[in-house]
Design a protein around this motif. Structure first.
Motif, short mmCIF file in Angstrom:
data_model
loop_
_atom_site.label_atom_id
_atom_site.label_comp_id
_atom_site.label_asym_id
_atom_site.label_seq_id
_atom_site.Cartn_x
_atom_site.Cartn_y
_atom_site.Cartn_z
N ASP A 243 27.05 45.13 48.89
CA ASP A 243 28.46 45.17 49.27
C ASP A 243 29.36 44.90 48.08
N ASN A 244 30.62 45.34 48.21
CA ASN A 244 31.61 44.96 47.20
C ASN A 244 32.13 43.56 47.49
N HIS A 245 32.59 42.89 46.45
CA HIS A 245 33.11 41.53 46.62
C HIS A 245 34.47 41.43 45.92
N PRO A 246 35.56 41.41 46.71
CA PRO A 246 36.90 41.25 46.13
C PRO A 246 37.15 39.79 45.75
N MET A 247 37.10 39.51 44.46
CA MET A 247 37.17 38.13 43.98
C MET A 247 38.62 37.74 43.71
N HIS A 298 37.36 32.69 44.92
CA HIS A 298 36.42 33.03 45.99
C HIS A 298 36.45 34.51 46.32
N CYS A 299 35.41 34.96 47.03
CA CYS A 299 35.41 36.32 47.57
C CYS A 299 36.41 36.35 48.71
N HIS A 300 37.18 37.45 48.79
CA HIS A 300 38.21 37.52 49.83
C HIS A 300 37.72 38.19 51.10
N LYS A 301 36.43 38.55 51.17
CA LYS A 301 35.89 38.94 52.48
C LYS A 301 35.61 37.63 53.19
N THR A 302 36.31 37.39 54.30
CA THR A 302 36.29 36.04 54.87
C THR A 302 34.90 35.60 55.29
N HIS A 303 34.04 36.54 55.69
CA HIS A 303 32.70 36.11 56.10
C HIS A 303 31.81 35.83 54.89
N HIS A 304 32.30 36.14 53.67
CA HIS A 304 31.49 35.83 52.47
C HIS A 304 31.76 34.41 51.98
N THR A 305 32.75 33.73 52.58
CA THR A 305 32.93 32.31 52.27
C THR A 305 32.42 31.47 53.45
N GLY A 373 29.53 29.55 50.90
CA GLY A 373 29.20 30.82 50.26
C GLY A 373 29.89 31.01 48.93
N MET A 374 30.56 32.20 48.79
CA MET A 374 31.16 32.59 47.52
C MET A 374 32.49 31.89 47.30
N PHE A 375 32.42 30.62 46.95
CA PHE A 375 33.63 29.83 46.74
C PHE A 375 33.34 28.80 45.66
CU LIG Z 1 32.08 39.08 49.07
#
Ligand SMILES: [Cu+2]
Length: 448
Positions: A243-247, A298-305, A373-375
């Motif tokens: 997946d892409n990750h908008p940081m 952090h990643c801005h896909k909320t489920h990735h945090t 997660g990504m935070f």
């Molecule tokens: Cu992400």
């Protein structure tokens, strides 16, 4: 046996080189022409000069890695970690990279983004034979570019990358950079599917990932980025997940200064606060850290945090589940419910499930930080002398958002005062218009 010998050789190599890459002071002077890259929670691969060749040694092997306290995974990595150690070199270097395969499967290493002779590209079956378990292959080429690149297997990629085989390959320019980078960080983004109560990532997963990592850690185990106020910072981001990750950065905007295709000319650099890092690519961002504080990154896909999320559950917003929770758990021990008013109360859910962390969070200076997660936290400080974690930011008096002061109610102790916004001397105890300008008088409640 082969595995033991290669490990011993590698350890001796590390000891003899004694390359301590952990920076403990804020001075950016070092023995190199460049600022050494910091891989939070990770490491830099030592090398040895043999004549004019920089020799590195990667060992692909099974690793046990803790994502955060409570969850240890059975992954695959290089030199005992996932992602593998960061390879750092300089444009013009001749490099030889020995790759020993201690995995239970054949592998190869592809040098993602590098200009090199075709036979060094690592594409199994197409440009080379497989490195069989127990074998060591040598890759050798001259670095003809600079920027942020990656290494990863080009053999059964879906399995080998899902298990964690990947790492940074960073090449510094031959001429020192201007302006100089003071803090240079590298963060590998990755996603995993590890069913609650298990430890081995599921390589067959294509969409339903439940752990999202920075350098193989989930928040709160992700290391903070500690920066001295005023420093020029680069963060190198890499992504080999599906997946892409908008940081996204708080408190700053950054310029996007590079991709795995190389440096972006200054006239083409974009200011942004969120940079999307697509699968199979890297992005470099740069900013000057001139505002102190604890800033989320952090990643801005909320489920990735979030972490440990399970899917296909009914929407439980508004439903009190307490009475049935124990009954459900007696037959489905991994049942991790969604909260009655959202998911924020869930950081302690999943308690009692072996090798599982639900949501993940951390007690912050104002309460629970509802992130996992990504935070991570970018910690910008004045007057620091080391890059050790400085703890929470101490906010200057009057600079923290807070509840507005409650005005006393209009009871017997208070009297309504009406005044003119333009002529404060006009005050009366009933509504009306200002005799000087004709404006409506506004109410001000004042205690007697
Ligand atoms: Cu992400």
């Amino acid at each position: 046996m082969t595995s033991k010998i290669t490990k011993i050789i590698f350890l001796l190599l590390c000891i003899s080189l004694n390359l301590a890459h952990a920076q403990s002071d804020t001075s950016t002077n070092n023995k190199y022409s460049y600022t050494e890259v910091v891989t939070p929670n990770g490491s830099t691969l030592p090398w040895q000069m043999q004549g004019s060749v920089k020799v590195f040694h990667l060992i692909a092997e099974p690793v046990k890695q803790e994502f955060a306290p409570g969850l240890v995974i059975n992954g695959w990595g290089y030199n005992g970690q996932t992602p593998g150690p960061t390879i750092e070199a300089v444009e013009g270097d001749r490099v030889r990279i020995l790759v020993t395969n201690n995995l239970p499967a054949p592998t190869t290493v592809h040098w993602h983004g590098l200009f090199l002779p075709n036979g060094m590209d690592g594409a199994a079956g197409l440009t080379q034979k497989w490195i069989q378990p127990g074998q060591t292959f040598a890759y050798e080429f001259t670095l003809r570019q600079h920027g942020t690149f990656m290494y990863h297997p080009h053999t059964d990629e879906m399995t080998q990358m899902a298990m964690g085989l990947m790492g940074f390959f960073i090449i510094h320019p031959k001429e020192p950079e201007n302006p100089k980078i003071d803090r240079d960080f590298a963060i590998f983004l990755h996603e995993w599917r590890i069913k609650p109560g298990t430890a081995t990532p599921d390589p067959a997963e294509m969409t339903e990932f439940n752990y999202f990592t920075f350098n193989g850690k989930v928040f709160p185990a992700t290391g903070p980025l500690v920066i001295k106020k005023g420093q020029r910072v680069r963060i190198r981001l890499a992504n080999l997940s599906m997946d892409n990750h908008p940081m996204h950065i708080h408190g700053y905007s950054f310029n996007v200064t590079g991709t795995d295709g190389g440096r972006i000319p200054i006239t083409a650099q974009w200011p942004m606060t969120t940079i999307d890092v697509p699968p199979g690519s890297t992005r470099d961002i740069e900013f000057v850290a001139d505002e102190p504080g604890d800033w989320p990154f952090h990643c801005h896909k909320t489920h990735h945090t979030m972490i440990g999320m399970e899917h296909g559950l009914p929407n439980m917003i508004g439903v009190d589940q307490k009475p049935v929770l124990d009954k459900v758990r007696s037959t489905i021990p991994e049942y991790a419910p969604m909260g009655q008013a959202g998911m924020a109360g869930m950081h302690h859910h999943g308690r009692g499930i072996e090798n599982y962390i639900g949501m993940g969070s951390m007690e912050g200076p104002f309460g629970e930080i509802e992130m996992g997660g990504m935070f991570t936290v970018i910690k910008v400080r004045d007057n620091i002398t080391t890059y050790e974690n400085p703890g929470w930011y101490s906010h200057p008096e009057g600079t923290v958002a807070d509840e507005v002061e409650k005005k006393p109610a209009n009871d017997s102790n208070t009297k309504a005062i009406y005044s003119c916004p333009m002529h404060p001397e006009v005050v009366q105890d009933h509504p009306g218009k200002c005799p000087k300008c004709g404006m409506d008088l506004v109410i001000n409640n004042t205690k007697n």
